[in-house]
Write an enzyme that holds these catalytic residues in place. Structure first.
Site, PDB file in Angstrom:
ATOM      1  CG  HIS A 192     -12.488 165.200  80.057  1.00 17.68           C
ATOM      2  ND1 HIS A 192     -13.055 164.852  81.068  1.00 17.68           N
ATOM      3  CD2 HIS A 192     -10.831 165.083  80.571  1.00 17.68           C
ATOM      4  CE1 HIS A 192     -11.948 165.143  82.597  1.00 17.68           C
ATOM      5  NE2 HIS A 192     -10.802 165.321  82.250  1.00 17.68           N
ATOM      6  CD  GLU A 193      -7.608 164.376  78.834  1.00 19.43           C
ATOM      7  OE1 GLU A 193      -6.713 166.204  78.697  1.00 19.43           O
ATOM      8  OE2 GLU A 193      -7.591 163.750  79.494  1.00 19.43           O
ATOM      9  CG  HIS A 250      -8.035 169.634  81.505  1.00 23.29           C
ATOM     10  ND1 HIS A 250      -8.527 169.305  82.958  1.00 23.29           N
ATOM     11  CD2 HIS A 250      -8.590 167.723  81.672  1.00 23.29           C
ATOM     12  CE1 HIS A 250      -8.925 168.705  83.160  1.00 23.29           C
ATOM     13  NE2 HIS A 250      -8.915 167.455  82.911  1.00 23.29           N
TER      14      HIS A 250
END
Length: 444
Positions: free
Chosen positions: A19-20, A23
């Site tokens: 997920h990170e 980003h």
């Protein structure tokens, strides 16, 4: 317990890191300076700074991670510095960076489902047991041994796929068409009129309530007792037991009960050995039970297993299956959230970290394929959760950007502060509910 905790930590660590990374990847391409990428929280155990100045850290608590971007740059800062700060990026860039995390989770789910399709998985066949009398399945004309091959023209290869295709319809109700193939090879279509059903994890299985059950596992020989009737007749381990004197054996228990009154009699036992049908004459021995009654025994240790199918696809079909399964799971989960809000679905379906850890341990013990299934499902859940328009989540920031796009100006800090308090309250309530459900399941 330790195995479960390791499986849970590995899953959460991997999924939050992905997920990170979503980003991070988009932020870098938008020119945002990344100060730190941490795997885990708390005390930093190991760190390394790359050529771009980003500090890559491994922290003590491996339940997640974070990306620290350059922000809060003063208005009078040099233009070059502003160009590397998140808040000075265009609306589209900020939205892209924000949505990249949840999309990374959804993309990971596609990859995991596609991987399962390529390597294949052993799943119970979609063969039906005897429908309950006067049930929906009984009225539709379904019979024991029918193999479901499609649900509303969507091909079905296994029992889990059948359950998945019926899950949403079991709640909403409506007409469902099942295409089947009988054990004699005849194909037919059956129409089920399903009533709307409440999906409550503490309630009865809604599929069983319709009369649809998986076929009873076929009994087979695990081991023969030396000098027993089975040993003398030539029964071997792994022989499947099909029929006694032409009457089909329904289950291991039914086999035992059929043998009991046949002491000293010779039966014709239909078996399957390495895919080939055989008929063996077996003279049943007589034994005395605990009450001193003569009962028949043939001297085998029984086992039972479901008919299994290998669900496997080619590379292209696996990707298509991955996309389809991810989209279907995301959409169904979103609808279930909406139904919880309206009271149509019980909030008991919300699971917290205790249940998720338990599922992680169980799936890991079953095998790699089951664990990958678990990872894909949780990855979709993380992606969906973060897209919800709740302040403090990615979806909350996307809501701010939507307002900014409509009004032409950013949401004020005062409004954001109020929204964050509301969002914190919502997340706290959901967390408490999840823990309550978890511990209720443990107690019950």
């Amino acid at each position: 317990m330790l195995f479960t905790l390791i499986a849970f930590a590995l899953a959460i660590g991997l999924l939050v890191t992905i997920h990170e990374l979503g980003h991070y990847w988009v932020a870098r391409r938008c020119g945002v300076y990344i100060e730190r990428f941490s795997i885990g929280f708390g005390k930093v155990l190991f760190k390394r700074t790359d050529k771009n100045g980003c500090e890559w850290a491994l922290s003590a608590l491996p339940l997640g991670g974070y990306v620290m971007m350059r922000s809060n740059v003063p208005a009078d800062a040099p233009e070059m510095l502003k160009n590397t700060a998140f808040e000075y990026k265009t609306l589209r860039q900020r939205a892209a960076i924000t949505v990249a995390g949840p999309l990374a989770n959804l993309l990971l789910a596609v990859v995991l489902y596609a991987l399962i399709g390529v390597i294949g998985s052993q799943e119970p066949a979609a063969v039906l047991g005897q429908p309950t009398a006067q049930s929906i399945a009984d009225y539709a004309g379904l019979e024991a041994g029918d193999r479901v091959i499609a649900v509303d023209d969507t091909a079905v290869l296994s029992w889990p796929q059948l359950r998945w295709q019926l899950l949403d319809r079991l709640h909403t109700g409506g007409e469902v068409r099942l295409s089947t193939q009988s054990k004699y090879g005849n194909q037919a279509e059956h129409v089920l009129q399903l009533p709307a059903t409440s999906l409550d994890p503490d309630g009865p299985d809604p599929l069983v309530a319709t009369g649809l059950t998986i076929a009873t596992p076929t009994p087979f020989v695990r081991e023969t007792v030396p000098n027993s009737a089975a040993f003398r007749a030539g029964l071997l381990p792994e022989d499947r037991l099909l029929a006694i004197n032409g009457v089909e054996i329904q289950s291991a228990q039914a086999f035992v009960e059929t043998i009991k009154p046949l002491a000293d009699q010779t039966i014709q036992l239909n078996i399957e050995r390495q895919g080939q049908p055989l008929v063996l004459p077996v003279t049943i021995d007589t034994h005395l039970d605990d009450q001193g009654h003569a009962v028949g025994r043939i001297g085998i240790m029984l086992g039972a297993r479901f008919e299994m199918v290998n669900v496997r696809y080619g590379p292209i079909a696996s990707v298509q299956q991955g996309l389809s399964r991810t989209a279907d799971t995301f959409w169904l989960s979103l609808k279930m959230i909406g139904r919880m809000v309206t009271g149509q679905v019980s909030v008991k379906n919300i699971s917290g970290p205790v249940s998720i850890a338990d599922y992680a341990g169980q799936s890991a013990r079953i095998g790699l394929t089951a664990y990958i299934h678990f990872l894909a499902l949780i990855s979709i859940s993380i992606g969906l959760l973060n897209l919800l328009p709740i302040p403090m989540l990615d979806g909350g920031h996307l809501l701010y950007y939507a307002v900014e796009a409509i009004t032409g100006r950013p949401v004020s800090d005062a409004v954001k502060l109020i929204a964050q308090r509301i969002g914190l309250g919502i997340l706290a309530a959901l967390t408490m509910l999840a823990f309550f459900n978890d511990f209720s399941r443990l107690i019950n």
